[in-house]
Design a protein around this motif. Structure first.
Motif, PDB file in Angstrom:
ATOM      1  N   ASP A   6      81.153  21.148   5.688  1.00  0.00           N
ATOM      2  CA  ASP A   6      80.446  22.165   6.477  1.00  0.00           C
ATOM      3  C   ASP A   6      80.843  23.575   6.052  1.00  0.00           C
ATOM      4  OD1 ASP A   6      79.071  20.274   7.926  1.00  0.00           O
ATOM      5  OD2 ASP A   6      80.588  20.147   9.502  1.00  0.00           O
TER       6      ASP A   6
ATOM      7  N   ARG B 279      87.618  12.872   8.597  1.00  0.00           N
ATOM      8  CA  ARG B 279      87.126  13.989   9.413  1.00  0.00           C
ATOM      9  C   ARG B 279      87.425  15.331   8.747  1.00  0.00           C
ATOM     10  NH1 ARG B 279      89.029  10.549  13.477  1.00  0.00           N
ATOM     11  NH2 ARG B 279      91.033  11.663  13.618  1.00  0.00           N
TER      12      ARG B 279
ATOM     13  N   ARG C 135      78.332  10.595   5.855  1.00  0.00           N
ATOM     14  CA  ARG C 135      78.653  11.059   7.208  1.00  0.00           C
ATOM     15  C   ARG C 135      77.484  10.839   8.161  1.00  0.00           C
ATOM     16  NH1 ARG C 135      80.105  17.286   8.608  1.00  0.00           N
ATOM     17  NH2 ARG C 135      77.979  17.625   7.897  1.00  0.00           N
TER      18      ARG C 135
ATOM     19  N   LEU D  52      78.188  13.717   2.214  1.00  0.00           N
ATOM     20  CA  LEU D  52      77.316  14.233   3.278  1.00  0.00           C
ATOM     21  C   LEU D  52      76.387  13.139   3.778  1.00  0.00           C
ATOM     22  CD1 LEU D  52      76.026  16.530   4.943  1.00  0.00           C
ATOM     23  CD2 LEU D  52      74.608  17.047   2.945  1.00  0.00           C
TER      24      LEU D  52
ATOM     25  N   TYR E 258      84.810  15.880   6.129  1.00  0.00           N
ATOM     26  CA  TYR E 258      83.538  16.302   6.715  1.00  0.00           C
ATOM     27  C   TYR E 258      83.570  17.774   7.128  1.00  0.00           C
ATOM     28  CZ  TYR E 258      82.436  11.288   6.961  1.00  0.00           C
ATOM     29  OH  TYR E 258      82.183   9.968   6.655  1.00  0.00           O
TER      30      TYR E 258
END
Length: 653
Positions: free
Chosen positions: A327, A320, A379, A376, A323
């Motif tokens: 972003d 997490r 995910r 990416l 990820y």
């Protein structure tokens, strides 16, 4: 901070570049002339055995004929110490005995205040280190030993211990004459909420990790609780005039220096991971301080290295965190600036893996680090089923939204292409095992894999060069022409010096030619074979498009050589100009498009076509005479036919 006029000139005049560089290199005294300040050594910027690194003390510049690193004393300190311009100036000024220019009074007052706080923090470092060695620190020493951190590691990272006392540090500092307000402003103590109560220590019964800024000043602490029931396992200093945790990396300074020497920059999650990695030889390791990776962290990381590796724990929380980092990073991506992600085995962090399997296991995971686009994709697809058009459309929408966060149009385009390939590999019902290229239908409608390309085709320069194939072909022909006809070097030396090679091997050969081109043909080729390797020269001259070129088939012809070099350089310049216009136009089209963009592209394309319709292309209509003049091919054929028809025998009667 701006420097007064003449300051840099004075600094350079007082600085001996050979002395500055002499701290990092071992001079080759057989090749050097110390009296003239002409010094040679193996280059500190790349691995080599020969002395290709040259320092000219009279001019104050260095140049490496191997990797083409160049600059002055300030640039040398910047690159070897991995510091910014002003820091390099400060280092050289201190060595030259030159005081740095004074700032304005307000800025100077602020700097003095920060220096005062940093001195108090340094006193706290020494207090905590002493406490670790005393009886109160026995349990902390046992814990560190259990984590595999020997005394040498404790000394290297200046680890200490805050005793389980409410005012031990406060009393120690005030006994040294430090005012309570300064201690509070450092974040070492907190104000009491009780009326008339004295401040109390911020850190109690904790293993202490000093946090230093890139210049080495202690600006904060991190504390690991010894009591399992403590509310916070790890506690950082509160933000102060010295410390902003969203802008600081743990182990920043030493990691920056190690990365400057070629070590991979690794971003771990905590203090112990960084310490374990550094002690195992991964010196360029850093960690954010109790917060997720921020924009400021990424900018700091990219100043150190172009592609940091984010090393995360092998659990859901680590994934997490990866990820979230994606972003944050997507809008900030630039050409050459990205991230890779190394995920540890499930349930392990870098420290666990090092203790269980050693540095080799960590290196293997770092070598397999995933590019950001792949994570990416993972995910958005992992654990999901795309068995309907609606689900696939939802995936497309999610990925499109993420890609649109990328501001750089070129990177955004490449991400789109990479996602298309991954999407095709996932959804194509006819993909090869291993996720490969498209296949075709054979006779009878049976599905057959395509024939694989020949090995020579796959290894060809056109394939290997990709989008830059034409540029590399022209570079190769220019270099081969100079090697075959070195007597034209004086005429084209300036053009060769200004030529930028896209291929590293070509760039290396260009540097060697510039260095040795004054020698005769055979001698030049012998030096090139010695320094570049016979294979490199043979590979260049045996390339089909090079071997067939007139300038290579007829070595020693200066007219053909000059014409070939001039035309290939002209074509290179035209193609680069067009590519630059296309890139600029792509950026302009992201805003408001107008006819000016179209006109610019048309002009650049026309210039490129003019260059391509040059003298060598005219060989479709002309041949080259021995004197260099062009002869119409049709006229020459008619002349030869006429001459062949002329005889000197008398006609029979």
């Amino acid at each position: 901070m701006s420097l007064p006029p003449g300051f840099l000139d004075e600094l350079r005049s007082r600085t001996s570049l050979s002395q500055v560089a002499g701290r990092k290199v071992m001079w080759d005294m057989r090749k050097s002339n110390q009296a003239k300040g002409d010094m040679w050594a193996p280059c500190p910027f790349h691995q080599e055995k020969t002395a290709s690194f040259h320092v000219d003390d009279r001019k104050g510049f260095y140049y490496c004929f191997g990797c083409h690193a160049k600059g002055d004393a300030i640039g040398f300190v910047k690159d070897t110490e991995n510091v910014d311009f002003m820091e390099a100036v400060r280092i050289l000024a201190a060595e030259a005995g030159m005081p740095m220019p004074e700032r304005d009074p307000q800025a100077q007052q602020k700097a003095d205040r920060r220096q005062q706080l940093a001195e108090v923090m340094e006193m706290a470092v020494q207090f905590f280190r002493l406490q670790l060695k005393m009886g109160a620190g026995a349990a902390a020493r046992d814990y560190l030993a259990g984590r595999g951190l020997a005394e040498a590691g404790q000394e290297r990272f200046e680890i200490g211990f805050a005793p389980a006392s409410w005012q031990a540090l406060l009393e120690h500092l005030t006994s040294k004459g430090v005012e309570e307000e300064l201690i509070l402003d450092c974040g070492l103590c907190r104000r009491s909420t009780k009326p008339g109560g004295r401040p109390y220590d911020a850190f109690r019964n904790r293993i202490m990790f000093p946090i230093r800024d890139p210049r080495g000043r202690c600006i904060a602490f991190g504390g690991r609780a010894m009591d399992p029931a403590d509310d916070a396992k790890y506690l950082n200093s509160q933000d102060t005039e010295l410390f902003d945790k969203s802008r600081i990396l743990y182990h920043h300074g030493p990691a920056r220096e190690a990365a400057g020497k070629g070590k991979p920059l690794i971003v771990a999650e905590g203090y112990m991971d960084v310490i374990a990695l550094a002690m195992a030889g991964f010196d360029a390791s850093v960690a954010p301080l109790g917060t997720a990776v921020t924009e400021h962290h990424l900018q700091l990381l990219w100043r150190i290295a172009d592609e940091p590796i984010i090393a995360l724990d092998g659990d859901g929380a680590g994934l997490r965190a990866a990820y979230r980092t994606i972003d944050v990073a997507l809008p900030l991506l630039e050409a050459g600036k990205s991230l890779r992600f190394a995920l540890m085995p499930e349930g392990m962090d870098p420290d666990d893996l090092l203790r269980a399997k050693g540095p080799v296991a960590v290196q293997e995971i770092l070598d397999r680090a995933l590019p950001m686009v792949q994570l990416l994709w993972q995910r958005e697809t992992e654990g999901r089923v795309f068995d309907s058009p609606e689900r696939r459309a939802s995936l497309d929408k999610a990925l499109r939204e993420k890609i649109m966060l990328i501001r750089d149009p070129s990177i955004r385009s490449h991400y789109g292409e990479a996602i298309k390939e991954l999407r095709w590999a996932l959804f194509s019902p006819r993909r090869q095992e291993g996720g490969g290229a498209r296949q075709g239908f054979g006779r009878g409608g049976r599905w057959q894999p395509p024939a694989s390309a020949r090995q020579t085709t796959r290894a060809s320069l056109l394939v290997a060069a990709g989008e830059g194939a034409h540029q590399r072909l022209r570079e190769a022909l220019i270099l081969a022409t100079v090697i075959c006809t070195p007597q034209v070097f004086d005429d084209v030396e300036g053009q060769l010096e200004g030529m930028t090679c896209s291929d590293p091997e070509h760039e290396r050969l260009r540097g060697l030619i510039l260095r040795h081109a004054g020698q005769a043909g055979d001698a030049l080729r012998a030096r090139l074979e010695t320094e570049a390797g016979g294979d490199a020269l043979e590979k260049l001259l045996s390339l089909p498009h090079v071997a067939l070129a007139p300038a290579v088939r007829r070595p020693g012809d200066p007219d053909i050589a000059r014409m070939t070099i001039a035309e290939e350089l002209s074509k290179l310049e035209a193609e680069r100009g067009l590519n630059a216009e296309v890139r600029e136009a792509a950026e302009d089209l992201a805003g408001i498009a107008d006819e000016a963009v179209t006109w610019r592209l048309g002009q650049a394309a026309e210039e490129r076509q003019r260059a391509l319709r040059s003298q060598t292309e005219d060989t479709t209509e002309y041949d080259l005479a021995e004197n260099g003049a062009r002869i119409s091919r049709d006229e020459r054929e008619r002349l030869e036919k006429l001459l062949n028809g002329i005889t000197f025998s008398k006609p029979a009667r």
